[in-house]
Design an enzyme around this catalytic site. Structure first.
Site, PDB file in Angstrom:
ATOM      1  CB  ALA A 173      -0.912  -0.009   1.219  1.00 18.12           C
ATOM      2  N   GLY A 224      -0.327  -5.212   0.712  1.00 15.75           N
ATOM      3  CA  GLY A 224      -1.479  -5.106  -0.166  1.00 15.75           C
ATOM      4  C   GLY A 224      -1.239  -5.700  -1.534  1.00 15.75           C
ATOM      5  CD  GLU A 262      -3.918  -7.588   2.443  1.00 16.28           C
ATOM      6  OE1 GLU A 262      -4.594  -7.864   3.432  1.00 16.28           O
ATOM      7  OE2 GLU A 262      -3.473  -6.440   2.220  1.00 16.28           O
ATOM      8  CD  GLU A 307       0.381  -6.119   5.506  1.00 16.12           C
ATOM      9  OE1 GLU A 307      -0.177  -5.966   4.416  1.00 16.12           O
ATOM     10  OE2 GLU A 307       1.039  -7.148   5.799  1.00 16.12           O
TER      11      GLU A 307
END
Length: 688
Positions: free
Chosen positions: A62, A101, A104, A124
Site C-alpha cells: 500500500a 497489499g 493481498e 504489516e
C-alpha cells in the site's frame, strides 16, 4: 499519466500497473485497477485476464503515505474483492516482490504465477498493523494456519519456491518472458477459482495458545502481533464474510494506535535519513572494493566480517601478532557460525575467507580504497595511527575513524588530507547492529559522505550523517540518559529496579545491564580524558567507583551486577548496594523511594532535552535522524518512534512543564529547558 493500462493480446486482456518506484497501491492505482478490470470483463472477446506490473517489481504494498489522510475510495479490500468476483479467470504474474497489499491483490486473483526470484510476504506487523485487505482470511486458506501465522508474525517474505510448496502460488517460471508465459497459461485456465470459497485447513487449537505464549516474550507490549493471531483464529471460527468484517475492525484499531504511528514514523525516518543536505544524486561516489581495518579487537573483527559479508576484500592490520591471529580466528568463527545457522553455505565461507588478508605492515595498505581505524579510544593513539595512514595510503583513499566520542577534526588534523577523513561509528557487535553514524568533519568532502552512505547501504545498515561534537548524536545523548540513571542509583533506586522499569517501558536493555555488557572501563577511560565534565562529585560516580575497583562488567564477572562463570545473566549484588549506600552517605545524597514514572521521565526526557540541544547546535539535520540513531543503535523501542517522536506524542508543553519541574527540584545544572523545547511548548509545535 494513468498508472494502470489495459492491452489486448488476442483473447487475453493484460492489465499493467506502472507506478514507480515500487508500484504502490495509491488511490490512482486502485481506481485504475477497478476500471481496467470492468472494461476487460465487459469485453466478450477476452477469455481471461492477466495482472502484471512494469518496472522492477510487482505491487510492493500500500501507499502508506496515505495512512494519515482521510481514506479515499475505492478502498483496497473492495478492490481485492472486485478482482475475485470477476467472471473471467484472473492470473497474477509476479516478479520482484509482492508484499502487503500487493500480495493481498495477488490472493484476490484466481491464479498466481511467479518468477523464481520473486519474494512474497505480508510485512504489516513491522508497521504496527495487520493485513487489512482480507489477507488474514485468505492466507490461512491457501497455506494453512501455522504457515500463515509464521509469515504474518515475522513479516518476512518467502521465496517463490517456498510459496509454491506452501500453496501460496500455483506455478514458478524460470523463463525470461513472464508476460508471454502468463498469457499462454491464461488461455488454458478453466475458469475462476476463488480463495474465499476454500475452507481453512483444520488446525490444532493449541497453535494459537503457543503463538500467544511466544509473543509474550518476543513481542512484549506490542499490539498488532496479538491482533494478527486473533484475526487468524477468527478465520477458523467464522465464515469468510464475517471473518473479513472482524479483520477490518482489528485493522482499524491497530491503525489508530500510537504504536503504529511510531512504527510508521520510524519507517519514513530511516528513508529520510538518506537525504543529506548538500548531497544529491549527482554527487560522485568513490569506488570502494578494498577495505583495510586497523585493529583486530572485537570491533575491528565485527567491521571486517561485515565488509567481507558484503563482498568486499579486507586487509586486517594489527601491530600485535597474537592479537592478529585471534582476530583472524574470530572472523573464521563468525563465518562458521553463519554456516551452522544456515545463513551461509560453505562456499560463501570459503569465498569470504579468501578475500581476507592480515598484516602488521602499514605499507600493505597502499592499495586500500577505504581504511577504517578501530583501535583504542584514545586521542593520542588515534592521531598516531592517522599520521601513519597518511603516509602509507594512496591519494584518494578514504580514512575513517570508528571513534565513538572523540573529535573527528582533531583526528583529521594528524593528516595532510582532512577532506578524505570521516567518522564511521559502528555499533557493537558491528556485524549485527544496523546503525552507522557517519560523522562529517569540518573539511570532509561531499563525495566522501556520499561514499559512506553508499557503504552503509551495501553493508545493509542505516547510515545517518551527523555533525562533529563529543559523542556526536547517540553517545552525546547517552550521557544524559546514563546521568539520570546514575543519580537515581545514589538516590536509592536499585539497579535491577531501574532496568526493569525501562525494559517494561520498551527499552531493549536497562542502562545498568548495558553498562556491564559494554564494559564499565570503556566509559571510565573516556571520562578520564574529558576536561569538560560537570563539576559534580555525583556525576557517573557509581560507574567510576565500580571501574576503579576492577568491576568492569561481564568481562570480569562483576560490574554493577554479578555473573556466574560462563553466564551473561545479571545477578543483583548486595555488595554493590552497600557500596552505593555508603557513597551516597559520604556525598550527602538522601536515599528515598523513586516511582516508576519518575524513572521513565528522568531518563527519557533527559534524552529529549539533549536531543533538542543537538538540533539547536546543528549536529543533526532533523529530529527524525535522532530517532533513527536511537532506535537502531541504542535499543529505543521502535513502536515509540524514537525519543523526539515520543516527545511529540506526549506533547511539547507537557514535556517542557516536566523539565521545569525537574529544574526546580534538582537544579539548573542538568535540567535547564532548551530554547527549542520552550518554543515548541509555546507554539504547540512538534520536533518531527
Amino acid at each position: 499519466m494513468n498508472p494502470v493500462t489495459l492491452a489486448r493480446y488476442e483473447d487475453v486482456a493484460v492489465i499493467t500497473v506502472d507506478n514507480p518506484p515500487v508500484n504502490a497501491l495509491s488511490r490512482a492505482v486502485r481506481a485504475g485497477l477497478v476500471q481496467a478490470l470492468e472494461e476487460a470483463e465487459g469485453d466478450a472477446s477476452e477469455r481471461a485476464i492477466v495482472l502484471i506490473c512494469a518496472g522492477r517489481t510487482f505491487i510492493a504494498g500500500a501507499d502508506i503515505r496515505e495512512f494519515d489522510r482521510p481514506p479515499e475510495e475505492p478502498y483496497l479490500p473492495d478492490v481485492v474483492e472486485r478482482i475475485e468476483a470477476c467472471s473471467k479467470p484472473v492470473l497474477a504474474a509476479i516478479h520482484g516482490t509482492a508484499l502487503g497489499g500487493g500480495l493481498e491483490i495477488a490472493m484476490g486473483c484466481h491464479y498466481r504465477l511467479a518468477v523464481a526470484q520473486a519474494k512474497l510476504g505480508l510485512p504489516e506487523v513491522k508497521l504496527g498493523l495487520l493485513p487489512g485487505a482480507t489477507g488474514t482470511q485468505r492466507l490461512p486458506r491457501l497455506v494453512g494456519v501455522e504457515q500463515a501465522l509464521a509469515m504474518m508474525l515475522s513479516g518476512e517474505p518467502v521465496d517463490a519456491g517456498r510459496a509454491l510448496e506452501a500453496g501460496l502460488i500455483d506455478r514458478v517460471t524460470t523463463g525470461d518472458d513472464l508476460l508471454r508465459e502468463a498469457v499462454a497459461w491464461a488461455r488454458e485456465l478453466p475458469g475462476p477459482r476463488r480463495v474465499r470459497d476454500l475452507p481453512v485447513p483444520p488446525a490444532d487449537p493449541a497453535v494459537f495458545a503457543r503463538a500467544r505464549q511466544k509473543l509474550a516474550q518476543s513481542a512484549k507490549g506490542l499490539m498488532s502481533p496479538g491482533m494478527i493471531v486473533r484475526a487468524v483464529e477468527l478465520a477458523t471460527e467464522l465464515d469468510y464474510d464475517a471473518g473479513v468484517l472482524a479483520e477490518r475492525e482489528l485493522f482499524l484499531q491497530c491503525k489508530a494506535s500510537p504504536q503504529s504511528a511510531g512504527l510508521r514514523h520510524a519507517f519514513f525516518a530511516e528513508r529520510e535519513a538518506a537525504k543529506v543536505p548538500g548531497i544529491g544524486r549527482d554527487t560522485p561516489v568513490r569506488d570502494v572494493r578494498r577495505v583495510a581495518v586497523i585493529g583486530s579487537g572485537t570491533m575491528g573483527v565485527g567491521i571486517a566480517y561485515a565488509c567481507l559479508s558484503a563482498g568486499l576484500s579486507v586487509r586486517l592490520l594489527d601491530s600485535d601478532e597474537a592479537a592478529l591471529t585471534r582476530g583472524e580466528d574470530a572472523i573464521r568463527s563468525l563465518f562458521e557460525g553463519g554456516v551452522a545457522r544456515g545463513k551461509l553455505d560453505a562456499a560463501d565461507m570459503v569465498e569470504g575467507l579468501r578475500r581476507l588478508n592480515v598484516t602488521r605492515d602499514y605499507a600493505d595498505l597502499r592499495d586500500a580504497d577505504l581504511v577504517i581505524e578501530a583501535v583504542f579510544e584514545n586521542m593520542a593513539v588515534k592521531k598516531e595511527v592517522f599520521g601513519r595512514l597518511d603516509g602509507a595510503c594512496r591519494e584518494g583513499a578514504i580514512l575513517a575513524t570508528n571513534t565513538s566520542t572523540l573529535d573527528v577534526d582533531a583526528i583529521a588534523g594528524a593528516t595532510e588530507r582532512p577532506g578524505d577523513v570521516v567518522g564511521l561509528h559502528f555499533f557493537s557487535p558491528a556485524h549485527v547492529m544496523r546503525l552507522l553514524e557517519i560523522v562529517r568533519g569540518a573539511e570532509t568532502a561531499d563525495d566522501v559522505i556520499a561514499t559512506a552512505l553508499a557503504l552503509a547501504k551495501r553493508l545493509r545498515k542505516v547510515g545517518v550523517v551527523v555533525g562533529n561534537c563529543f559523542g556526536f548524536v547517540g553517545n552525546r545523548m547517552l550521557y544524559s540518559y546514563g546521568r539520570e540513571n546514575q543519580l537515581m542509583l545514589l538516590e536509592g533506586a536499585a539497579p535491577e529496579y531501574i532496568d526493569r522499569v525501562l525494559t517494561d517501558w520498551g527499552m531493549a536493555m536497562g542502562p545498568n545491564a548495558v553498562g556491564d555488557l559494554a564494559g564499565l572501563d570503556v566509559g571510565y577511560r573516556v571520562r578520564q580524558e574529558r576536561t569538560d565534565l560537570p563539576d559534580d562529585p555525583r556525576f557517573y560516580r557509581v560507574a567510576d567507583m565500580l571501574a576503579e575497583r576492577g568491576r568492569y562488567g561481564q568481562k570480569t564477572g562483576a560490574g554493577i551486577y554479578r555473573y556466574e562463570p560462563g553466564s551473561r545473566k545479571p545477578i543483583p549484588d548486595p555488595e554493590v548496594r552497600d557500596m552505593i549506600r555508603a557513597e551516597a552517605e559520604r556525598l550527602g545524597v538522601e536515599q528515598r523511594e523513586i516511582g516508576e514514572a519518575e524513572i521513565v521521565e528522568r531518563c527519557i526526557y533527559g534524552l529529549v532535552t539533549e536531543g533538542a540541544r543537538i538540533l539547536e547546535d546543528g549536529i543533526a539535520a532533523r529530529a527524525s535522524d535522532i530517532d533513527v540513531v536511537w532506535i537502531n543503535g541504542y535499543g529505543f523501542p521502535r513502536h515509540r518512534g524514537g525519543p523526539m517522536f515520543y516527545a511529540d506524542t506526549v506533547g511539547a508543553r507537557a514535556v517542557y512543564e516536566k523539565v521545569c519541574e525537574f529544574r526546580d527540584r534538582f537544579g539548573e545544572r542538568y535540567w535547564s529547558p532548551p530554547a527549542l523545547l520552550e518554543e515548541l511548548a509555546r507554539t504547540g509545535g512538534r520536533f518531527t
